[in-house]
Design an enzyme around this catalytic site. Structure first.
Site, PDB file in Angstrom:
ATOM      1  CG  ASP A 250     -22.514 -16.516 -24.194  1.00 48.80           C
ATOM      2  OD1 ASP A 250     -23.123 -17.580 -23.994  1.00 48.80           O
ATOM      3  OD2 ASP A 250     -23.060 -15.414 -24.133  1.00 48.80           O
ATOM      4  CG  ASP A 260     -21.532 -10.721 -20.367  1.00 50.69           C
ATOM      5  OD1 ASP A 260     -20.961  -9.608 -20.348  1.00 50.69           O
ATOM      6  OD2 ASP A 260     -21.610 -11.419 -21.381  1.00 50.69           O
TER       7      ASP A 260
HETATM    8  P1  AMP Z   1     -26.196 -11.715 -22.877  1.00 51.38           P
HETATM    9  O1  AMP Z   1     -27.327 -12.638 -22.543  1.00 51.38           O
HETATM   10  O2  AMP Z   1     -26.408 -10.292 -22.429  1.00 51.38           O
HETATM   11  O3  AMP Z   1     -24.876 -12.255 -22.460  1.00 51.38           O
HETATM   12  O4  AMP Z   1     -26.190 -11.580 -24.452  1.00 51.38           O
HETATM   13  C1  AMP Z   1     -26.173 -12.675 -25.331  1.00 51.38           C
HETATM   14  C2  AMP Z   1     -25.909 -12.206 -26.736  1.00 51.38           C
HETATM   15  O5  AMP Z   1     -26.953 -11.337 -27.203  1.00 51.38           O
HETATM   16  C3  AMP Z   1     -24.623 -11.433 -26.913  1.00 51.38           C
HETATM   17  O6  AMP Z   1     -24.114 -11.810 -28.146  1.00 51.38           O
HETATM   18  C4  AMP Z   1     -25.082 -10.005 -26.887  1.00 51.38           C
HETATM   19  O7  AMP Z   1     -24.175  -9.151 -27.542  1.00 51.38           O
HETATM   20  C5  AMP Z   1     -26.419 -10.093 -27.618  1.00 51.38           C
HETATM   21  N1  AMP Z   1     -27.343  -9.008 -27.267  1.00 51.38           N
HETATM   22  C6  AMP Z   1     -28.016  -8.850 -26.115  1.00 51.38           C
HETATM   23  N2  AMP Z   1     -28.771  -7.743 -26.147  1.00 51.38           N
HETATM   24  C7  AMP Z   1     -28.578  -7.157 -27.352  1.00 51.38           C
HETATM   25  C8  AMP Z   1     -29.075  -5.973 -28.008  1.00 51.38           C
HETATM   26  N3  AMP Z   1     -29.929  -5.143 -27.416  1.00 51.38           N
HETATM   27  N4  AMP Z   1     -28.634  -5.721 -29.257  1.00 51.38           N
HETATM   28  C9  AMP Z   1     -27.775  -6.540 -29.860  1.00 51.38           C
HETATM   29  N5  AMP Z   1     -27.275  -7.653 -29.315  1.00 51.38           N
HETATM   30  C10 AMP Z   1     -27.672  -7.967 -28.079  1.00 51.38           C
HETATM   31 MG    MG Z   2     -23.014 -12.303 -22.506  1.00 46.42          MG
END
Ligand code: AMP
Ligand code: MG
Length: 469
Positions: A250, A260
């Site tokens: 993703d 990201d």
């Molecule tokens: P990432 O590792 O930042 O790419 O995030 C992975 C998933 O977790 C994605 O679907 C993000 O939108 C979700 N996510 C990460 N941090 C948060 C947060 N604080 N609140 C809600 N969703 C989160």
């Molecule tokens: Mg992400």
């Protein structure tokens, strides 16, 4: 088309193309927003007036009446484990901006509230991680690496609870050529709606790889284009010493941009095993694993595209396999070309590069310093076993192109992790001066400037970086 305004025209071609892959979502209001970083060059490229932008509210999600802002859904393999429904948990797509030069960009907020995809998260972001993403985007863009870019970071006036205690909350406004991910295709393929999958692929082709539309086999050509864009991207990461840290499917784009930024960092000494991320316990996303992981992620994309590639699944598998297999050759070619430029060689020389990498790893040499060391005596002084270097350097000398200018591609300054850490800690305590200096330093990476010596010194690590949550 947008003019020099604070509020551009926000288009929604993605939401129209694949309505099943978005949910309406409005950014949570920020009680007391303050813009703490704004990329004026990027604003100008988008045809936006920085001053108008600062006061428009757009940077924290206030959009004109009638604009439909959305959260995007996607799936993905996180550390190898399939998650059928991820999506923007704390992000919102405000819309697409067509810049004066005709290019289309997503304007997207991160930290803008809990969406229906938030699962356990609070939908918020802390200032430090948003500033990290901002400065990394500045650095990578200045280094010539395709990347999403921070348009602005605004504090919200809220504090967000985190393990270490409450932190200042912030919203990042970022710009990317799109937010289409391998995970977007994984979600669409799993949904089992052939028309939606095709619409997604057609949108991606039109937006990022338009030449594929004219090919005899458009979807196979599209796949080849993504594989090639990612091979080129990851080669650039390896050439500048960048560790993404969370190469989940993703977080792998269809455009070939870096996206990201979480617990990412630049390596100091050269060591393929380098891992910074606090959540990467097994070292899956170690520096040296990145090409292999990209290829694995692209294999997942290929699986999604099979029904579009050929109605006969055996033929589809055979063709897609040939494409994903070509990743290695493409990556090796980009890396070899890049190393030839870094070393000022007349032409690529794989054995010379392999032997250099062994030397650098064995003697724990700082990656950025080595390539910028001038004259050669200075490079020699970096090594403990100087005879080993001398033996290699004789071969290097013999292959050098006297007209080459490696300083064009070898940065003096990268956002070294220990300084990033210090600047972000200061920012969270209310002192933005080190952060502003850092943005200035990494925005002109190739030009040596007096007074910035601290930026050329490796840290004494190991440093751990934390996810953006
Ligand atoms: P990432 O590792 O930042 O790419 O995030 C992975 C998933 O977790 C994605 O679907 C993000 O939108 C979700 N996510 C990460 N941090 C948060 C947060 N604080 N609140 C809600 N969703 C989160
Ligand atoms: Mg992400």
């Amino acid at each position: 088309m947008s003019t020099a305004l604070g509020t551009p025209t926000l288009e929604d071609t993605y939401a129209r193309a694949v309505p099943g892959l978005v949910l309406p979502f409005t950014a949570a209001p920020a009680p007391d927003p303050h813009v703490v970083a704004l990329d004026e060059d990027l604003a100008a490229e988008l045809g936006l007036d920085p001053e108008a932008l600062r006061s428009s509210g757009l940077l924290v999600g206030q959009v004109p009446e009638g604009v439909r802002t959305v959260a995007q859904v996607y799936a993905g393999h996180q550390f190898g484990m399939y998650q059928p429904r991820l999506g923007d948990g704390r992000a919102v797509l405000l819309g697409e901006i067509v810049a004066p030069d005709g290019t289309r960009h997503d304007l997207h907020l991160k930290g803008s509230g809990r969406t229906p995809f938030a699962r356990g998260g609070d939908g918020k972001a802390a200032l430090g991680p948003m500033l990290r993403e901002y400065v990394m985007g500045v650095a990578m863009h200045a280094l010539g690496v395709p990347t999403s870019r921070g348009l602005a970071v605004s504090t919200t006036g809220e504090r967000v609870p985190r393990d270490t205690g409450p932190l200042p909350g912030a919203v990042l406004a970022r710009v990317a050529s799109s937010h289409l991910r391998v995970g977007t295709f994984q979600y669409a393929a799993a949904a089992g709606d052939a028309d939606q999958l095709r619409a997604l692929a057609d949108h991606a082709i039109a937006r990022h790889h338009p030449q594929a539309a004219d090919a005899e086999e458009p979807y196979l050509e599209f796949y080849r284009s993504v594989v090639d864009a990612q091979a080129s991207l990851v080669a650039r990461w390896m050439l500048v010493g960048f560790v993404h840290g969370v190469m989940n499917t993703d977080n792998t784009t269809i455009s070939g941009e870096t996206i990201d930024y979480g617990p990412c960092a630049f390596i100091d000494r050269y060591d393929p095993q380098t891992v910074f991320s606090s959540i990467d316990h097994a070292g899956r996303y170690a520096f040296g694993n990145q090409p292999m992981i990209a290829r694995w992620n692209l294999a997942r994309l290929g699986e999604c595209l099979l029904p579009l590639i050929d109605a006969d699944s055996e033929v589809a598998i055979e063709n897609a396999t040939a494409v994903v297999t070509s990743f290695t050759e493409r990556y090796d070619g980009y890396f070899a070309q890049g190393m030839a430029a870094k070393l000022g060689l007349a032409e690529p020389d794989d054995q010379l590069v392999r032997d250099l990498l062994t030397l650098l790893a064995d003697q724990q040499i700082d990656w950025t310093t080595f390539f910028r060391a001038r004259p050669r005596g200075e490079a020699r002084d970096l090594f403990l076993d100087r005879e080993a270097f001398d033996a290699w350097a004789v071969r290097w000398e013999a292959r050098r192109d006297p007209a080459a200018d490696p300083d064009r591609v070898n940065p003096v300054y990268v956002p070294r992790n220990h300084l990033v850490d210090a600047a972000l800690t200061a920012a969270e305590q209310g002192d933005l001066a080190p952060f502003r200096e850092m943005v200035d330093v990494v925005s002109r990476p190739f030009e040596e400037r007096p007074g910035l010596e601290a930026w050329t010194e490796p840290g004494t690590g190991p440093f751990v970086t934390y996810c953006g949550t």
